[in-house]
Write a protein that holds these residues in place. Structure first.
Motif, PDB file in Angstrom:
ATOM      1  N   GLY A  11      36.383  56.744  52.476  1.00 43.74           N
ATOM      2  CA  GLY A  11      36.458  55.289  52.508  1.00 43.74           C
ATOM      3  C   GLY A  11      37.619  54.503  53.107  1.00 43.74           C
ATOM      4  N   VAL A  12      37.713  53.411  53.715  1.00 37.48           N
ATOM      5  CA  VAL A  12      38.684  52.716  54.007  1.00 37.48           C
ATOM      6  C   VAL A  12      38.629  50.929  53.408  1.00 37.48           C
ATOM      7  CG1 VAL A  12      40.298  51.402  55.879  1.00 37.48           C
ATOM      8  CG2 VAL A  12      39.537  53.932  55.971  1.00 37.48           C
ATOM      9  N   SER A  13      39.396  50.387  52.694  1.00 33.61           N
ATOM     10  CA  SER A  13      38.910  49.144  52.097  1.00 33.61           C
ATOM     11  C   SER A  13      40.121  47.948  52.336  1.00 33.61           C
ATOM     12  CB  SER A  13      38.540  49.265  50.719  1.00 33.61           C
ATOM     13  OG  SER A  13      39.384  49.453  49.995  1.00 33.61           O
ATOM     14  N   VAL A  14      39.852  46.996  52.548  1.00 38.46           N
ATOM     15  CA  VAL A  14      40.766  45.777  52.489  1.00 38.46           C
ATOM     16  C   VAL A  14      40.114  44.744  51.608  1.00 38.46           C
ATOM     17  CG1 VAL A  14      40.114  44.883  54.654  1.00 38.46           C
ATOM     18  CG2 VAL A  14      42.336  44.512  54.105  1.00 38.46           C
ATOM     19  N   GLY A  15      41.175  44.012  51.097  1.00 42.21           N
ATOM     20  CA  GLY A  15      40.740  42.612  50.422  1.00 42.21           C
ATOM     21  C   GLY A  15      41.695  41.534  50.246  1.00 42.21           C
ATOM     22  N   ALA A  16      41.398  40.445  49.930  1.00 37.46           N
ATOM     23  CA  ALA A  16      42.227  39.289  49.791  1.00 37.46           C
ATOM     24  C   ALA A  16      41.836  38.235  48.630  1.00 37.46           C
ATOM     25  CB  ALA A  16      42.328  38.455  50.896  1.00 37.46           C
ATOM     26  N   SER A  17      42.632  37.669  48.087  1.00 37.43           N
ATOM     27  CA  SER A  17      42.271  36.532  47.145  1.00 37.43           C
ATOM     28  C   SER A  17      42.976  35.104  47.443  1.00 37.43           C
ATOM     29  CB  SER A  17      42.590  37.085  45.584  1.00 37.43           C
ATOM     30  OG  SER A  17      42.257  36.120  44.775  1.00 37.43           O
ATOM     31  N   TRP A  18      42.113  34.052  47.271  1.00 38.63           N
ATOM     32  CA  TRP A  18      42.875  32.755  47.397  1.00 38.63           C
ATOM     33  C   TRP A  18      42.550  31.890  46.243  1.00 38.63           C
ATOM     34  CZ3 TRP A  18      40.056  35.552  51.303  1.00 38.63           C
ATOM     35  CH2 TRP A  18      40.575  35.637  52.413  1.00 38.63           C
ATOM     36  N   SER A  19      43.476  31.276  45.750  1.00 33.49           N
ATOM     37  CA  SER A  19      43.268  30.379  44.622  1.00 33.49           C
ATOM     38  C   SER A  19      43.425  28.912  45.331  1.00 33.49           C
ATOM     39  CB  SER A  19      44.508  30.434  43.710  1.00 33.49           C
ATOM     40  OG  SER A  19      44.367  31.758  42.930  1.00 33.49           O
ATOM     41  N   TYR A  20      42.306  28.171  44.994  1.00 30.78           N
ATOM     42  CA  TYR A  20      42.145  26.669  45.494  1.00 30.78           C
ATOM     43  C   TYR A  20      43.044  25.974  44.530  1.00 30.78           C
ATOM     44  CZ  TYR A  20      39.114  28.426  48.831  1.00 30.78           C
ATOM     45  OH  TYR A  20      38.457  29.376  49.866  1.00 30.78           O
ATOM     46  N   GLN A  22      44.344  25.699  39.928  1.00 30.75           N
ATOM     47  CA  GLN A  22      44.219  26.705  38.752  1.00 30.75           C
ATOM     48  C   GLN A  22      43.047  27.226  38.289  1.00 30.75           C
ATOM     49  OE1 GLN A  22      46.864  24.563  35.913  1.00 30.75           O
ATOM     50  NE2 GLN A  22      48.698  25.041  36.881  1.00 30.75           N
ATOM     51  N   LYS A  23      41.871  26.530  38.680  1.00 31.58           N
ATOM     52  CA  LYS A  23      40.686  26.864  38.115  1.00 31.58           C
ATOM     53  C   LYS A  23      39.903  27.530  38.900  1.00 31.58           C
ATOM     54  CE  LYS A  23      40.311  23.248  34.761  1.00 31.58           C
ATOM     55  NZ  LYS A  23      39.440  22.291  34.223  1.00 31.58           N
ATOM     56  N   SER A  24      40.015  27.552  40.478  1.00 30.58           N
ATOM     57  CA  SER A  24      38.989  28.128  41.400  1.00 30.58           C
ATOM     58  C   SER A  24      39.772  29.211  42.112  1.00 30.58           C
ATOM     59  CB  SER A  24      38.234  27.252  42.425  1.00 30.58           C
ATOM     60  OG  SER A  24      37.700  26.047  41.434  1.00 30.58           O
ATOM     61  N   ARG A  25      39.073  30.416  42.433  1.00 32.40           N
ATOM     62  CA  ARG A  25      39.418  31.462  43.083  1.00 32.40           C
ATOM     63  C   ARG A  25      38.190  32.077  43.987  1.00 32.40           C
ATOM     64  NH1 ARG A  25      41.956  36.372  40.105  1.00 32.40           N
ATOM     65  NH2 ARG A  25      39.977  37.216  40.166  1.00 32.40           N
ATOM     66  N   LEU A  26      38.482  32.459  45.260  1.00 29.30           N
ATOM     67  CA  LEU A  26      37.564  33.323  46.075  1.00 29.30           C
ATOM     68  C   LEU A  26      38.320  34.637  46.263  1.00 29.30           C
ATOM     69  CD1 LEU A  26      35.105  33.178  47.865  1.00 29.30           C
ATOM     70  CD2 LEU A  26      36.681  32.435  49.685  1.00 29.30           C
ATOM     71  N   THR A  62      33.462  36.898  45.846  1.00 29.64           N
ATOM     72  CA  THR A  62      33.356  36.462  44.404  1.00 29.64           C
ATOM     73  C   THR A  62      33.905  35.070  44.386  1.00 29.64           C
ATOM     74  OG1 THR A  62      33.406  38.763  43.693  1.00 29.64           O
ATOM     75  CG2 THR A  62      33.758  36.970  42.230  1.00 29.64           C
ATOM     76  N   TRP A  63      33.139  34.131  44.117  1.00 33.67           N
ATOM     77  CA  TRP A  63      33.981  32.856  43.825  1.00 33.67           C
ATOM     78  C   TRP A  63      34.010  32.810  42.135  1.00 33.67           C
ATOM     79  CZ3 TRP A  63      31.605  27.998  41.909  1.00 33.67           C
ATOM     80  CH2 TRP A  63      32.477  27.069  41.790  1.00 33.67           C
ATOM     81  N   SER A  64      35.070  32.492  41.565  1.00 34.52           N
ATOM     82  CA  SER A  64      35.302  31.974  40.242  1.00 34.52           C
ATOM     83  C   SER A  64      35.567  30.657  39.920  1.00 34.52           C
ATOM     84  CB  SER A  64      35.952  33.109  39.405  1.00 34.52           C
ATOM     85  OG  SER A  64      37.175  33.250  39.951  1.00 34.52           O
ATOM     86  N   HIS A  65      35.164  30.007  38.968  1.00 34.18           N
ATOM     87  CA  HIS A  65      35.714  28.734  38.680  1.00 34.18           C
ATOM     88  C   HIS A  65      35.550  28.661  37.054  1.00 34.18           C
ATOM     89  CE1 HIS A  65      36.432  24.292  39.082  1.00 34.18           C
ATOM     90  NE2 HIS A  65      35.484  24.365  37.885  1.00 34.18           N
ATOM     91  N   ARG A  66      36.840  28.257  36.416  1.00 30.95           N
ATOM     92  CA  ARG A  66      37.016  28.064  35.144  1.00 30.95           C
ATOM     93  C   ARG A  66      36.679  26.424  34.806  1.00 30.95           C
ATOM     94  NH1 ARG A  66      42.612  29.831  33.608  1.00 30.95           N
ATOM     95  NH2 ARG A  66      43.099  29.618  35.765  1.00 30.95           N
ATOM     96  N   PHE A  67      35.770  26.360  33.687  1.00 31.54           N
ATOM     97  CA  PHE A  67      35.418  24.990  33.220  1.00 31.54           C
ATOM     98  C   PHE A  67      36.571  24.657  32.035  1.00 31.54           C
ATOM     99  CE2 PHE A  67      31.747  26.511  35.484  1.00 31.54           C
ATOM    100  CZ  PHE A  67      31.541  25.392  36.279  1.00 31.54           C
TER     101      PHE A  67
END
Length: 67
Positions: A11-20, A22-26, A62-67
């Motif tokens: 397999g070949v994979s690629v990924g990225a992460s963006w922080s919107y 301090q509480k939200s990330r995609l 994946t979207w994450s948000h800390r409350f």
């Protein structure tokens, strides 16, 4: 048999992460998974003889948000 679709693969994979903030990330990732061709001509009892060509395209968001 095709009932257990397993074969050698690489397999070949690629990924990225963006922080919107301090509480939200995609997180986004993609994986391309080509399987080696597999033949079952005359070697199974299921009567599904043939050559099987398989690939998988896997996408993850994946979207994450800390409350």
């Amino acid at each position: 048999s095709p009932l257990l679709p397993d074969s050698d693969r690489t397999g070949v994979s690629v990924g990225a992460s963006w922080s919107y903030s301090q509480k939200s990330r995609l997180d986004v990732s993609y994986m391309y998974l080509p399987f080696k061709d597999r033949s079952t001509d005359g070697v199974n009892n299921d009567k599904f003889d043939g050559t099987y060509k398989t690939t998988a395209n896997l996408l993850s968001l994946t979207w994450s948000h800390r409350f």
